[in-house]
Design a protein around this motif. Structure first.
Motif, PDB file in Angstrom:
ATOM      1  N   THR A 175     -26.758 -58.050 -53.136  1.00  0.00           N
ATOM      2  CA  THR A 175     -26.124 -56.841 -53.679  1.00  0.00           C
ATOM      3  C   THR A 175     -25.132 -57.195 -54.768  1.00  0.00           C
ATOM      4  OG1 THR A 175     -26.371 -55.679 -51.565  1.00  0.00           O
ATOM      5  CG2 THR A 175     -24.751 -54.799 -53.117  1.00  0.00           C
ATOM      6  N   GLY A 176     -24.302 -58.210 -54.513  1.00  0.00           N
ATOM      7  CA  GLY A 176     -23.313 -58.626 -55.504  1.00  0.00           C
ATOM      8  C   GLY A 176     -23.953 -59.100 -56.789  1.00  0.00           C
ATOM      9  N   LEU A 177     -25.007 -59.895 -56.676  1.00  0.00           N
ATOM     10  CA  LEU A 177     -25.675 -60.416 -57.868  1.00  0.00           C
ATOM     11  C   LEU A 177     -26.436 -59.323 -58.603  1.00  0.00           C
ATOM     12  CD1 LEU A 177     -27.030 -63.794 -56.430  1.00  0.00           C
ATOM     13  CD2 LEU A 177     -25.067 -63.485 -57.936  1.00  0.00           C
ATOM     14  N   THR A 178     -26.987 -58.379 -57.865  1.00  0.00           N
ATOM     15  CA  THR A 178     -27.744 -57.288 -58.486  1.00  0.00           C
ATOM     16  C   THR A 178     -26.844 -56.406 -59.343  1.00  0.00           C
ATOM     17  OG1 THR A 178     -29.309 -57.290 -56.645  1.00  0.00           O
ATOM     18  CG2 THR A 178     -29.299 -55.345 -58.041  1.00  0.00           C
ATOM     19  N   THR A 179     -25.592 -56.283 -58.991  1.00  0.00           N
ATOM     20  CA  THR A 179     -24.679 -55.459 -59.786  1.00  0.00           C
ATOM     21  C   THR A 179     -24.369 -56.091 -61.136  1.00  0.00           C
ATOM     22  OG1 THR A 179     -22.684 -56.496 -58.867  1.00  0.00           O
ATOM     23  CG2 THR A 179     -23.547 -54.573 -57.720  1.00  0.00           C
ATOM     24  N   GLY A 180     -24.708 -57.384 -61.292  1.00  0.00           N
ATOM     25  CA  GLY A 180     -24.437 -58.056 -62.559  1.00  0.00           C
ATOM     26  C   GLY A 180     -23.500 -59.228 -62.446  1.00  0.00           C
ATOM     27  N   ALA A 181     -23.067 -59.565 -61.226  1.00  0.00           N
ATOM     28  CA  ALA A 181     -22.193 -60.733 -61.052  1.00  0.00           C
ATOM     29  C   ALA A 181     -22.965 -62.008 -61.345  1.00  0.00           C
ATOM     30  CB  ALA A 181     -21.640 -60.770 -59.630  1.00  0.00           C
TER      31      ALA A 181
END
Length: 230
Positions: A90-96
């Motif tokens: 989820t964190g990486l999918t947001t653009g992190a």
């Protein structure tokens, strides 16, 4: 000139500890207690990297990351007390660009910050063509010098990690890279965890670049092996 790192976390102890380690390394530190303060700080400060906690009042890290990505490709490292794989995805999918689970070793966080800033400075130097010229693949244009990607003349906003992955594959056309090779080339770390980090970034790139992400023209999946650009 020292890099400026924005540390956004509602826990003052975490901000203090991270701030001490960063200042000891020569970085300038800006602090924020929540996502709204982080966005306000970005509007008035020249920030090079953001350490962004997920669980914060008023505006959480996930929503703040979405808003930041609407206007900037600045490196973002997410912090979260949740350590399940789905939370990381989820964190990486947001653009992190990276994700660190709490509790964390401050020295590991500093190492990851240094790696992100180095990668941003090099602008995806992994696989850099000898003459540094742009790469054209069909309607895709990758200008490494300007850190610019366009498809059909329309600019595509990629994060530093996404740009580095694309550069690695595009500058070695036809060569298949497995996820471990991509991770070691882009993250510059020998330590590799078999998780979905690379896969999520590849998916993000396709969502931004491809007209039909489920039928990609550029980054091809070689099932059971890895990824390549033809």
């Amino acid at each position: 000139m020292a890099h400026t790192v924005l540390v956004a976390d509602d826990d003052p102890e975490i901000r203090d500890v991270v701030g001490i380690y960063l200042r000891n390394e020569g970085y300038r530190v800006v602090e924020a207690e929540d996502g709204l303060q982080a966005l306000e700080a970005l509007g008035r400060e020249d920030v090079d990297l953001i350490v962004l906690d997920v669980m914060m009042p008023r505006l959480d890290g996930i929503k703040a990351c979405f808003k930041i990505r609407e206007q900037s490709g600045i490196p973002i490292i997410m912090l979260s007390a949740k350590s399940e794989p789905i939370d990381k995805i989820t964190g990486l999918t947001t653009g992190a660009d990276d994700y660190v689970a709490k509790p964390f070793n401050p020295l590991e966080l500093i190492a990851r910050i240094k790696a992100q800033l180095r990668r941003q400075t090099l602008a995806g130097a992994a696989g850099k063509p000898a003459d540094g010229t742009a790469i054209e693949i069909g309607e895709l244009l990758i200008d490494q010098g300007r850190h610019l990607v366009t498809v059909k003349g329309k600019e595509v906003s990629l994060t530093p990690i996404e740009f580095s992955i694309l550069m690695l594959l595009a500058s070695h056309r036809g060569q298949v890279f497995n996820v471990e090779q991509i991770y070691k080339n882009v993250w510059k770390e020998n330590k590799f965890c078999t998780d979905n980090t690379v896969m999520v970034h590849i998916r993000n790139i396709r969502e931004k670049m491809e007209e039909h992400p489920r039928e990609p023209r550029y980054i091809q999946t070689v099932w059971g092996v890895g990824y390549k650009v033809e």
